[in-house]
Structures are given as structure tokens and as C-alpha cells.
Design a protein around this motif. Sequence first.
Motif, PDB file in Angstrom:
ATOM      1  N   GLN A  13       0.822  -1.202   0.000  1.00  0.00           N
ATOM      2  CA  GLN A  13       0.000   0.000   0.000  1.00  0.00           C
ATOM      3  C   GLN A  13       0.862   1.259   0.000  1.00  0.00           C
ATOM      4  O   GLN A  13       2.043   1.223   0.396  1.00  0.00           O
ATOM      5  CB  GLN A  13      -0.908   0.010   1.227  1.00  0.00           C
ATOM      6  N   THR A  14       0.278   2.336  -0.425  1.00  0.00           N
ATOM      7  CA  THR A  14       0.962   3.631  -0.381  1.00  0.00           C
ATOM      8  C   THR A  14       1.468   3.907   1.029  1.00  0.00           C
ATOM      9  O   THR A  14       0.755   3.704   2.006  1.00  0.00           O
ATOM     10  CB  THR A  14       0.001   4.753  -0.812  1.00  0.00           C
ATOM     11  N   GLY A  15       2.720   4.351   1.092  1.00  0.00           N
ATOM     12  CA  GLY A  15       3.344   4.614   2.371  1.00  0.00           C
ATOM     13  C   GLY A  15       4.089   3.427   2.944  1.00  0.00           C
ATOM     14  O   GLY A  15       4.803   3.567   3.950  1.00  0.00           O
ATOM     15  N   GLY A  16       3.940   2.282   2.337  1.00  0.00           N
ATOM     16  CA  GLY A  16       4.593   1.082   2.821  1.00  0.00           C
ATOM     17  C   GLY A  16       6.057   0.997   2.432  1.00  0.00           C
ATOM     18  O   GLY A  16       6.596   1.901   1.765  1.00  0.00           O
ATOM     19  N   SER A  17       6.674  -0.096   2.831  1.00  0.00           N
ATOM     20  CA  SER A  17       8.108  -0.296   2.583  1.00  0.00           C
ATOM     21  C   SER A  17       8.365  -1.686   2.012  1.00  0.00           C
ATOM     22  O   SER A  17       7.597  -2.630   2.283  1.00  0.00           O
ATOM     23  CB  SER A  17       8.898  -0.144   3.885  1.00  0.00           C
ATOM     24  N   LEU A  18       9.419  -1.787   1.244  1.00  0.00           N
ATOM     25  CA  LEU A  18       9.888  -3.061   0.729  1.00  0.00           C
ATOM     26  C   LEU A  18      11.409  -3.050   0.700  1.00  0.00           C
ATOM     27  O   LEU A  18      12.025  -1.980   0.628  1.00  0.00           O
ATOM     28  CB  LEU A  18       9.385  -3.299  -0.698  1.00  0.00           C
ATOM     29  N   ARG A  19      11.992  -4.242   0.726  1.00  0.00           N
ATOM     30  CA  ARG A  19      13.415  -4.371   0.510  1.00  0.00           C
ATOM     31  C   ARG A  19      13.642  -5.369  -0.619  1.00  0.00           C
ATOM     32  O   ARG A  19      13.285  -6.534  -0.511  1.00  0.00           O
ATOM     33  CB  ARG A  19      14.159  -4.838   1.763  1.00  0.00           C
ATOM     34  N   LEU A  20      14.236  -4.877  -1.693  1.00  0.00           N
ATOM     35  CA  LEU A  20      14.590  -5.732  -2.813  1.00  0.00           C
ATOM     36  C   LEU A  20      16.008  -6.256  -2.631  1.00  0.00           C
ATOM     37  O   LEU A  20      16.860  -5.572  -2.071  1.00  0.00           O
ATOM     38  CB  LEU A  20      14.488  -4.970  -4.129  1.00  0.00           C
ATOM     39  N   SER A  21      16.232  -7.460  -3.119  1.00  0.00           N
ATOM     40  CA  SER A  21      17.558  -8.070  -3.036  1.00  0.00           C
ATOM     41  C   SER A  21      18.038  -8.434  -4.433  1.00  0.00           C
ATOM     42  O   SER A  21      17.235  -8.809  -5.299  1.00  0.00           O
ATOM     43  CB  SER A  21      17.520  -9.330  -2.174  1.00  0.00           C
ATOM     44  N   CYS A  22      19.341  -8.349  -4.618  1.00  0.00           N
ATOM     45  CA  CYS A  22      19.970  -8.743  -5.874  1.00  0.00           C
ATOM     46  C   CYS A  22      21.154  -9.636  -5.533  1.00  0.00           C
ATOM     47  O   CYS A  22      22.049  -9.232  -4.793  1.00  0.00           O
ATOM     48  CB  CYS A  22      20.426  -7.515  -6.653  1.00  0.00           C
ATOM     49  N   THR A  23      21.133 -10.845  -6.065  1.00  0.00           N
ATOM     50  CA  THR A  23      22.228 -11.776  -5.838  1.00  0.00           C
ATOM     51  C   THR A  23      22.760 -12.286  -7.170  1.00  0.00           C
ATOM     52  O   THR A  23      22.081 -12.205  -8.201  1.00  0.00           O
ATOM     53  CB  THR A  23      21.789 -12.970  -4.986  1.00  0.00           C
ATOM     54  N   ALA A  24      23.962 -12.832  -7.121  1.00  0.00           N
ATOM     55  CA  ALA A  24      24.585 -13.459  -8.288  1.00  0.00           C
ATOM     56  C   ALA A  24      24.967 -14.875  -7.862  1.00  0.00           C
ATOM     57  O   ALA A  24      26.069 -15.103  -7.379  1.00  0.00           O
ATOM     58  CB  ALA A  24      25.807 -12.676  -8.738  1.00  0.00           C
ATOM     59  N   PRO A  25      24.052 -15.807  -7.996  1.00  0.00           N
ATOM     60  CA  PRO A  25      24.282 -17.166  -7.487  1.00  0.00           C
ATOM     61  C   PRO A  25      25.601 -17.766  -7.963  1.00  0.00           C
ATOM     62  O   PRO A  25      25.912 -17.775  -9.154  1.00  0.00           O
ATOM     63  CB  PRO A  25      23.093 -17.944  -8.053  1.00  0.00           C
ATOM     64  N   GLY A  26      26.378 -18.214  -6.994  1.00  0.00           N
ATOM     65  CA  GLY A  26      27.631 -18.856  -7.328  1.00  0.00           C
ATOM     66  C   GLY A  26      28.773 -17.903  -7.591  1.00  0.00           C
ATOM     67  O   GLY A  26      29.886 -18.347  -7.910  1.00  0.00           O
ATOM     68  N   ALA A  75      29.286 -10.135   2.903  1.00  0.00           N
ATOM     69  CA  ALA A  75      29.258 -11.489   3.458  1.00  0.00           C
ATOM     70  C   ALA A  75      28.206 -12.347   2.764  1.00  0.00           C
ATOM     71  O   ALA A  75      28.377 -13.563   2.624  1.00  0.00           O
ATOM     72  CB  ALA A  75      29.008 -11.441   4.952  1.00  0.00           C
ATOM     73  N   LYS A  76      27.128 -11.711   2.327  1.00  0.00           N
ATOM     74  CA  LYS A  76      26.042 -12.441   1.676  1.00  0.00           C
ATOM     75  C   LYS A  76      26.068 -12.270   0.157  1.00  0.00           C
ATOM     76  O   LYS A  76      25.206 -12.821  -0.530  1.00  0.00           O
ATOM     77  CB  LYS A  76      24.699 -11.981   2.217  1.00  0.00           C
ATOM     78  N   ASP A  77      27.033 -11.465  -0.327  1.00  0.00           N
ATOM     79  CA  ASP A  77      27.098 -11.194  -1.760  1.00  0.00           C
ATOM     80  C   ASP A  77      25.723 -10.765  -2.284  1.00  0.00           C
ATOM     81  O   ASP A  77      25.208 -11.316  -3.275  1.00  0.00           O
ATOM     82  CB  ASP A  77      27.612 -12.401  -2.541  1.00  0.00           C
ATOM     83  N   THR A  78      25.163  -9.816  -1.598  1.00  0.00           N
ATOM     84  CA  THR A  78      23.831  -9.329  -1.946  1.00  0.00           C
ATOM     85  C   THR A  78      23.830  -7.808  -1.943  1.00  0.00           C
ATOM     86  O   THR A  78      24.456  -7.182  -1.081  1.00  0.00           O
ATOM     87  CB  THR A  78      22.788  -9.840  -0.934  1.00  0.00           C
ATOM     88  N   VAL A  79      23.134  -7.240  -2.899  1.00  0.00           N
ATOM     89  CA  VAL A  79      22.894  -5.804  -2.930  1.00  0.00           C
ATOM     90  C   VAL A  79      21.411  -5.578  -2.691  1.00  0.00           C
ATOM     91  O   VAL A  79      20.570  -6.256  -3.291  1.00  0.00           O
ATOM     92  CB  VAL A  79      23.329  -5.192  -4.266  1.00  0.00           C
ATOM     93  N   TYR A  80      21.118  -4.650  -1.798  1.00  0.00           N
ATOM     94  CA  TYR A  80      19.738  -4.393  -1.418  1.00  0.00           C
ATOM     95  C   TYR A  80      19.278  -3.022  -1.913  1.00  0.00           C
ATOM     96  O   TYR A  80      20.076  -2.106  -2.091  1.00  0.00           O
ATOM     97  CB  TYR A  80      19.599  -4.415   0.110  1.00  0.00           C
ATOM     98  N   LEU A  81      17.980  -2.908  -2.071  1.00  0.00           N
ATOM     99  CA  LEU A  81      17.352  -1.611  -2.295  1.00  0.00           C
ATOM    100  C   LEU A  81      16.210  -1.508  -1.304  1.00  0.00           C
ATOM    101  O   LEU A  81      15.178  -2.168  -1.455  1.00  0.00           O
ATOM    102  CB  LEU A  81      16.836  -1.452  -3.723  1.00  0.00           C
ATOM    103  N   ARG A  82      16.419  -0.705  -0.285  1.00  0.00           N
ATOM    104  CA  ARG A  82      15.383  -0.477   0.700  1.00  0.00           C
ATOM    105  C   ARG A  82      14.516   0.677   0.219  1.00  0.00           C
ATOM    106  O   ARG A  82      15.019   1.754  -0.068  1.00  0.00           O
ATOM    107  CB  ARG A  82      16.005  -0.133   2.052  1.00  0.00           C
ATOM    108  N   MET A  83      13.207   0.441   0.157  1.00  0.00           N
ATOM    109  CA  MET A  83      12.286   1.446  -0.362  1.00  0.00           C
ATOM    110  C   MET A  83      11.260   1.781   0.709  1.00  0.00           C
ATOM    111  O   MET A  83      10.496   0.901   1.125  1.00  0.00           O
ATOM    112  CB  MET A  83      11.590   0.924  -1.624  1.00  0.00           C
TER     113      MET A  83
END
Length: 127
Positions: A13-26, A75-83
Amino acid sequence: QVQLVESGGELVQTGGSLRLSCTAPGRTFSGYAVGWFRQAPGKDRDFVAAISASGGAYYYADSVKGRFTISSDNAKDTVYLRMNNLEPEDTAVYYCAAKYTLEPDYTYTSRAPYDHWGQGTQVTVSS
């Protein structure tokens, strides 16, 4: 070829939050600058945020500045996008992209430099 996988998109919903993750397996993101882009139906794929290979430099599109945060977890080889404070205008498919670079503190804000792209994750913000 570096395979990128995005996750975390959903309906919110409007005003809410999400966190997207980006990984490169292996693989590791070491030496790679990473960017997030988004594409709404009928529109171009636009820049959202970028992080340098060192993790120490960031850049944001004006439309998301102050609401979105890009970060990396080596450590997790992950890039996040916190929205945070999401708006209906943020509705789009979000893509992460990676570019191997010898410039550790450089961020790339256009699509052209990126060599590797994920398949995208859908973010829908209801009003």
C-alpha cells in the motif's frame, strides 16, 4: 556471463516499505558496481540507484532520494534496495544490473555501461 537474480517485489500500500535483493548465485560482487533500474508499463527503463564496487559511493535518482537506500552485504554477496514511503508512481518492474570495473568508487547511472542484468521483480504500490 553473470546471472543476476532479484527478489522482494510484491504488492504494497501507499506509504509502505519493501526491501529488494539482488544476488549473483555462485559468484561474488567483488569488483562490480551495481545499479537498480525500474520500468513502468509503456515507459523507458529508468535509473533508480547505484552503488560503487567499493560500496562507499552511492547515487540516487531525484525521484527516490530520501526514500530509497542502496546497500551491499559482502558477506552475503547481496545488494539491497530499501524502499520506504512508497508511492503509486513507484510501481514498476525493478531490475538490478552489474558492471565489472577497475574504478572502485565510481557509480554508473545510465544503462549503457552495465554488462549484466537480472530478469526483474514486480513492485506494485496501491493507492
